[in-house]
Design a protein around this motif. Sequence first.
Motif, PDB file in Angstrom:
ATOM      1  N   GLU A   1       0.834  -1.193   0.000  1.00  0.00           N
ATOM      2  CA  GLU A   1       0.000   0.000   0.000  1.00  0.00           C
ATOM      3  C   GLU A   1       0.875   1.251   0.000  1.00  0.00           C
ATOM      4  O   GLU A   1       1.962   1.268   0.589  1.00  0.00           O
ATOM      5  N   HIS A   2       0.374   2.283  -0.650  1.00  0.00           N
ATOM      6  CA  HIS A   2       1.094   3.558  -0.658  1.00  0.00           C
ATOM      7  C   HIS A   2       1.278   4.044   0.775  1.00  0.00           C
ATOM      8  O   HIS A   2       0.370   3.935   1.593  1.00  0.00           O
ATOM      9  N   GLY A   3       2.456   4.540   1.073  1.00  0.00           N
ATOM     10  CA  GLY A   3       2.766   5.057   2.398  1.00  0.00           C
ATOM     11  C   GLY A   3       3.335   4.030   3.355  1.00  0.00           C
ATOM     12  O   GLY A   3       3.816   4.378   4.425  1.00  0.00           O
ATOM     13  N   ASN A   4       3.305   2.756   2.992  1.00  0.00           N
ATOM     14  CA  ASN A   4       3.820   1.712   3.879  1.00  0.00           C
ATOM     15  C   ASN A   4       5.337   1.856   3.997  1.00  0.00           C
ATOM     16  O   ASN A   4       6.051   1.916   2.994  1.00  0.00           O
TER      17      ASN A   4
ATOM     18  N   HIS B   1       8.002  -0.166   2.008  1.00  0.00           N
ATOM     19  CA  HIS B   1       8.313   0.111   0.600  1.00  0.00           C
ATOM     20  C   HIS B   1       9.812   0.265   0.401  1.00  0.00           C
ATOM     21  O   HIS B   1      10.387  -0.270  -0.559  1.00  0.00           O
ATOM     22  N   SER B   2      10.483   0.972   1.302  1.00  0.00           N
ATOM     23  CA  SER B   2      11.935   1.172   1.162  1.00  0.00           C
ATOM     24  C   SER B   2      12.701  -0.137   1.364  1.00  0.00           C
ATOM     25  O   SER B   2      13.725  -0.357   0.720  1.00  0.00           O
ATOM     26  N   LEU B   3      12.218  -1.005   2.245  1.00  0.00           N
ATOM     27  CA  LEU B   3      12.835  -2.324   2.415  1.00  0.00           C
ATOM     28  C   LEU B   3      12.758  -3.104   1.105  1.00  0.00           C
ATOM     29  O   LEU B   3      13.748  -3.680   0.652  1.00  0.00           O
ATOM     30  N   TYR B   4      11.584  -3.107   0.497  1.00  0.00           N
ATOM     31  CA  TYR B   4      11.406  -3.860  -0.745  1.00  0.00           C
ATOM     32  C   TYR B   4      12.323  -3.327  -1.847  1.00  0.00           C
ATOM     33  O   TYR B   4      12.964  -4.109  -2.554  1.00  0.00           O
ATOM     34  N   ARG B   5      12.417  -2.016  -1.958  1.00  0.00           N
ATOM     35  CA  ARG B   5      13.323  -1.433  -2.964  1.00  0.00           C
ATOM     36  C   ARG B   5      14.769  -1.846  -2.685  1.00  0.00           C
ATOM     37  O   ARG B   5      15.509  -2.180  -3.598  1.00  0.00           O
TER      38      ARG B   5
ATOM     39  N   ALA C   1      11.127  -3.622  -7.777  1.00  0.00           N
ATOM     40  CA  ALA C   1      10.843  -2.380  -8.508  1.00  0.00           C
ATOM     41  C   ALA C   1       9.344  -2.319  -8.800  1.00  0.00           C
ATOM     42  O   ALA C   1       8.709  -3.342  -9.079  1.00  0.00           O
ATOM     43  N   VAL C   2       8.804  -1.122  -8.756  1.00  0.00           N
ATOM     44  CA  VAL C   2       7.384  -0.919  -9.039  1.00  0.00           C
ATOM     45  C   VAL C   2       7.126  -1.176 -10.526  1.00  0.00           C
ATOM     46  O   VAL C   2       7.810  -0.613 -11.383  1.00  0.00           O
ATOM     47  N   VAL C   3       6.128  -2.019 -10.803  1.00  0.00           N
ATOM     48  CA  VAL C   3       5.742  -2.304 -12.188  1.00  0.00           C
ATOM     49  C   VAL C   3       4.304  -1.878 -12.471  1.00  0.00           C
ATOM     50  O   VAL C   3       3.864  -1.939 -13.618  1.00  0.00           O
ATOM     51  N   GLY C   4       3.587  -1.471 -11.445  1.00  0.00           N
ATOM     52  CA  GLY C   4       2.212  -1.026 -11.643  1.00  0.00           C
ATOM     53  C   GLY C   4       1.645  -0.445 -10.369  1.00  0.00           C
ATOM     54  O   GLY C   4       2.123  -0.737  -9.270  1.00  0.00           O
TER      55      GLY C   4
END
Length: 163
Positions: free
Chosen positions: A132-135, A138-142, A147-150
């Motif tokens: 979800e946006h704001g989670n 997100h930085s851990l996953y990056r 990478a964001v695909v959609g």
Amino acid sequence: MADYSIRPAMPSDGAFLGDMVVEAANWQAGANRPKPTVFADPVYRAYLTGWQRPADAGFVAVDGAAKPIGAAWYRLFAADTPAHGFVAAGVPELIIGVRPLWRAQGVGRALMRALTDAARTAGFARITLSVEHGNFAHSLYRSEGFAVVGTRGGRDTMVRILG
């Protein structure tokens, strides 16, 4: 470093994985999505229903007393029953949850690394997830190569190449 270890998930871990789906849904401070509300959503239910199917794989983090504190697992979804991070049939979707007291201590990263290594060993070329946006995760996953695909419905679908 916190005292924890990682072990393979077992069929008997289903109830704990359910708790981790709820933790993942309640990532935001003050969020209050109770278990019945979370599992009223068919997509959240799909992350757990029938655990452990033949293609399912996962890991559980346990504290020094062997109490579960986090989990990461993947499942395959069909195009006609996609989950939040679906990109294609045959691409496993990663689901992860860590108890709040254990967040930001390396548990999520260790679980993700164990799971992506297992997916690579199983022959998968990539793995996906939804955030979800704001989670804050997100930085851990990056940092772990996703990478964001959609983007859809306030969520990013992220993919990591496992080559």
